[in-house]
Design a protein around this motif. Structure first.
Motif, mmCIF file in Angstrom:
data_model
loop_
_atom_site.group_PDB
_atom_site.id
_atom_site.type_symbol
_atom_site.label_atom_id
_atom_site.label_comp_id
_atom_site.label_asym_id
_atom_site.label_seq_id
_atom_site.Cartn_x
_atom_site.Cartn_y
_atom_site.Cartn_z
ATOM 1 N N GLU A 59 0.823 -1.205 0.000
ATOM 2 C CA GLU A 59 0.000 0.000 0.000
ATOM 3 C C GLU A 59 0.859 1.258 0.000
ATOM 4 O OE1 GLU A 59 -3.124 2.512 -0.258
ATOM 5 O OE2 GLU A 59 -3.118 0.336 -0.546
ATOM 6 N N THR A 60 1.929 1.252 0.792
ATOM 7 C CA THR A 60 2.807 2.429 0.850
ATOM 8 C C THR A 60 3.515 2.643 -0.476
ATOM 9 O OG1 THR A 60 3.149 2.193 3.238
ATOM 10 C CG2 THR A 60 4.793 3.462 2.018
ATOM 11 N N VAL A 61 4.038 1.571 -1.056
ATOM 12 C CA VAL A 61 4.726 1.694 -2.350
ATOM 13 C C VAL A 61 3.749 2.173 -3.414
ATOM 14 C CG1 VAL A 61 5.918 0.452 -4.189
ATOM 15 C CG2 VAL A 61 6.500 0.000 -1.800
ATOM 16 N N TYR A 62 2.531 1.666 -3.392
ATOM 17 C CA TYR A 62 1.521 2.119 -4.351
ATOM 18 C C TYR A 62 1.244 3.601 -4.185
ATOM 19 C CZ TYR A 62 -3.186 3.010 -6.172
ATOM 20 O OH TYR A 62 -4.266 3.563 -6.810
ATOM 21 N N GLN A 63 1.068 4.068 -2.957
ATOM 22 C CA GLN A 63 0.784 5.481 -2.711
ATOM 23 C C GLN A 63 1.940 6.360 -3.183
ATOM 24 O OE1 GLN A 63 -0.175 5.867 1.448
ATOM 25 N NE2 GLN A 63 -2.149 4.849 1.251
ATOM 26 N N TYR A 64 3.165 5.981 -2.826
ATOM 27 C CA TYR A 64 4.330 6.777 -3.227
ATOM 28 C C TYR A 64 4.488 6.792 -4.745
ATOM 29 C CZ TYR A 64 6.096 6.748 1.633
ATOM 30 O OH TYR A 64 6.261 6.921 2.978
ATOM 31 N N THR A 65 4.374 5.613 -5.357
ATOM 32 C CA THR A 65 4.562 5.515 -6.806
ATOM 33 C C THR A 65 3.482 6.285 -7.545
ATOM 34 O OG1 THR A 65 5.568 3.326 -6.524
ATOM 35 C CG2 THR A 65 4.827 3.913 -8.737
ATOM 36 N N ARG A 66 2.256 6.136 -7.103
ATOM 37 C CA ARG A 66 1.131 6.847 -7.725
ATOM 38 C C ARG A 66 1.352 8.353 -7.658
ATOM 39 N NH1 ARG A 66 -3.397 9.017 -5.592
ATOM 40 N NH2 ARG A 66 -5.318 9.039 -6.834
ATOM 41 N N GLU A 67 1.793 8.835 -6.495
ATOM 42 C CA GLU A 67 2.068 10.262 -6.333
ATOM 43 C C GLU A 67 3.091 10.738 -7.361
ATOM 44 O OE1 GLU A 67 3.456 12.696 -2.633
ATOM 45 O OE2 GLU A 67 2.320 10.973 -1.894
ATOM 46 N N CYS A 68 4.146 9.952 -7.528
ATOM 47 C CA CYS A 68 5.221 10.343 -8.450
ATOM 48 C C CYS A 68 4.777 10.263 -9.904
ATOM 49 C CB CYS A 68 6.453 9.467 -8.208
ATOM 50 S SG CYS A 68 7.247 9.769 -6.609
ATOM 51 N N VAL A 69 3.972 9.265 -10.238
ATOM 52 C CA VAL A 69 3.440 9.169 -11.593
ATOM 53 C C VAL A 69 2.555 10.369 -11.907
ATOM 54 C CG1 VAL A 69 1.850 7.871 -13.078
ATOM 55 C CG2 VAL A 69 3.620 6.665 -11.782
ATOM 56 N N MET A 70 1.706 10.754 -10.964
ATOM 57 C CA MET A 70 0.842 11.914 -11.179
ATOM 58 C C MET A 70 1.670 13.195 -11.327
ATOM 59 S SD MET A 70 -1.874 10.312 -11.333
ATOM 60 C CE MET A 70 -2.058 8.556 -10.976
ATOM 61 N N TRP A 71 2.756 13.263 -10.579
ATOM 62 C CA TRP A 71 3.658 14.424 -10.689
ATOM 63 C C TRP A 71 4.219 14.516 -12.107
ATOM 64 C CZ3 TRP A 71 8.699 15.536 -11.890
ATOM 65 C CH2 TRP A 71 9.212 16.753 -11.420
ATOM 66 N N LEU A 72 4.597 13.380 -12.656
ATOM 67 C CA LEU A 72 5.118 13.364 -14.032
ATOM 68 C C LEU A 72 4.015 13.676 -15.040
ATOM 69 C CD1 LEU A 72 7.471 10.278 -13.681
ATOM 70 C CD2 LEU A 72 8.206 12.594 -14.287
ATOM 71 N N ARG A 93 0.311 -2.659 -11.260
ATOM 72 C CA ARG A 93 -0.993 -3.236 -11.597
ATOM 73 C C ARG A 93 -2.144 -2.330 -11.141
ATOM 74 N NH1 ARG A 93 -2.387 -8.233 -13.176
ATOM 75 N NH2 ARG A 93 -0.295 -8.986 -12.702
ATOM 76 N N ASN A 94 -2.049 -1.815 -9.912
ATOM 77 C CA ASN A 94 -3.107 -0.931 -9.412
ATOM 78 C C ASN A 94 -3.201 0.347 -10.225
ATOM 79 O OD1 ASN A 94 -4.072 -2.584 -7.430
ATOM 80 N ND2 ASN A 94 -3.058 -1.547 -5.733
ATOM 81 N N ILE A 95 -2.049 0.911 -10.579
ATOM 82 C CA ILE A 95 -2.054 2.136 -11.382
ATOM 83 C C ILE A 95 -2.688 1.872 -12.740
ATOM 84 C CG2 ILE A 95 -0.563 3.763 -12.623
ATOM 85 C CD1 ILE A 95 1.321 3.651 -10.183
ATOM 86 N N GLN A 96 -2.318 0.756 -13.364
ATOM 87 C CA GLN A 96 -2.853 0.442 -14.689
ATOM 88 C C GLN A 96 -4.338 0.116 -14.652
ATOM 89 O OE1 GLN A 96 -0.222 -2.737 -15.917
ATOM 90 N NE2 GLN A 96 1.032 -1.359 -17.147
ATOM 91 N N GLN A 97 -4.781 -0.562 -13.600
ATOM 92 C CA GLN A 97 -6.159 -1.043 -13.565
ATOM 93 C C GLN A 97 -7.127 -0.104 -12.849
ATOM 94 O OE1 GLN A 97 -6.108 -5.040 -11.965
ATOM 95 N NE2 GLN A 97 -5.071 -5.874 -13.754
ATOM 96 N N LEU A 98 -6.625 0.681 -11.896
ATOM 97 C CA LEU A 98 -7.504 1.539 -11.111
ATOM 98 C C LEU A 98 -7.424 3.011 -11.506
ATOM 99 C CD1 LEU A 98 -6.931 0.017 -7.547
ATOM 100 C CD2 LEU A 98 -8.717 -0.551 -9.205
#
Length: 290
Positions: A59-72, A93-98
């Motif tokens: 969950e933490t890695v997903y939150q951090y990664t998602r934040e950085c992807v949105m920043w980009l 997977r969560n970023i791609q599917q959700l």
């Protein structure tokens, strides 16, 4: 806060390629991609303030990664490469599917695990592969699952190497004091099977350890790092998706950002890239005050 994808409507040939890693390691993938596809614009983001990701929860890695992807995304990237095995294993997977279907249907986020899994079986004759990575990557079991899709007759052996990233990020990886920890994990992996003839360095930091690894491993074992594999996969992806390829800017611009200390990032980047860079801070990520 999520922004609607229409907010980021881009003109053709104006989007940079985003490359994300939790720290410095993704620079090895960036270098291979930029060497393979030199004409495109790139934005590299290292989330050094919250690195390493290897021991964080899914969950933490997903939150951090998602934040950085949105920043980009906010900086115009329509295509983002997660040049981080842990982020690819725990968040992609969560970023791609959700996230993408709901908010960014025209954006794409790709990882490093699947491109590697698609070809790794071609590098072994004994059908026994070793995977060396962070705890997060190994515990996710992503590599055995993905490799089994493409090479079901190949046996995958895994070994986590929790000390390697700290050694590398503190500049100790080539010192004599690192020998014990390099040898320790190699021996633990090779003890799993004498048939291993290919080892994947499933962390983008690990190529910096190749000089030490080559001294320990027998000549019959092939070391495989991911930079060239991911670069070739991206080139193929752009050929197969002309609508994405046509959106990309071609000014050969390179921008580097870090959520951590800029001076430290620049110094480490020189080791990973073999050239000097001048990164910029991202005050929005990781509560950085630098």
């Amino acid at each position: 806060m999520l922004l609607n994808h229409s907010t980021f409507s881009m003109m053709k040939n104006s989007a940079p390629i985003g490359i994300f890693d939790s720290g410095f390691g993704g620079l090895t993938v960036f270098k291979a991609i930029a060497d393979k596809l030199p004409n495109y614009d790139y934005i590299y983001l290292g989330d050094n303030a919250r690195s390493p990701y290897g021991d964080h929860s899914f969950e933490t890695v997903y939150q951090y990664t998602r934040e950085c992807v949105m920043w980009l995304f906010e900086r115009g990237c329509e295509l983002v490469i997660l040049a981080c095995n842990t982020a690819s294993a725990k968040a992609l997977r969560n970023i791609q599917q959700l996230d993408l279907p709901k908010n960014y249907p025209d954006r794409r986020v790709l990882g490093v695990i699947r491109p590697t899994a698609e070809v790794i079986g071609n590098y072994t004759s004994r059908h026994h592969i070793g995977i060396m990575g962070t705890r997060g990557t190994i515990n996710s079991n992503s590599y055995p699952i993905e490799i089994n899709h493409f090479f079901p007759n190949t046996k995958v052996h895994q070994q986590s190497c929790p000390i390697w990233v700290p050694l590398i990020e503190n500049g100790e990886h080539l010192q004599p004091g690192a020998d014990y920890f390099v040898a320790k994990y190699v021996h633990q992996l090779m003890e799993q099977s004498p048939e291993i003839d290919c080892i994947l360095l499933a962390c983008t930091h690990y190529p910096l350890l190749i000089p030490k690894l080559e001294k320990i491993l027998p000549d019959t074992v092939k070391l495989l790092s991911q930079g060239e594999i991911v670069a070739n996969s991206l080139a193929d992806y752009l050929t197969r998706h002309p609508e994405m390829e046509h959106s990309l800017a071609r000014n050969a611009r390179r921008e580097f950002y870090t959520s951590g200390d800029v001076t430290s990032f620049n110094q480490h980047a020189t080791v990973f890239l073999g050239e000097d860079i001048s990164a910029k801070p991202t005050y929005e990520l990781g509560n950085s005050s630098r």
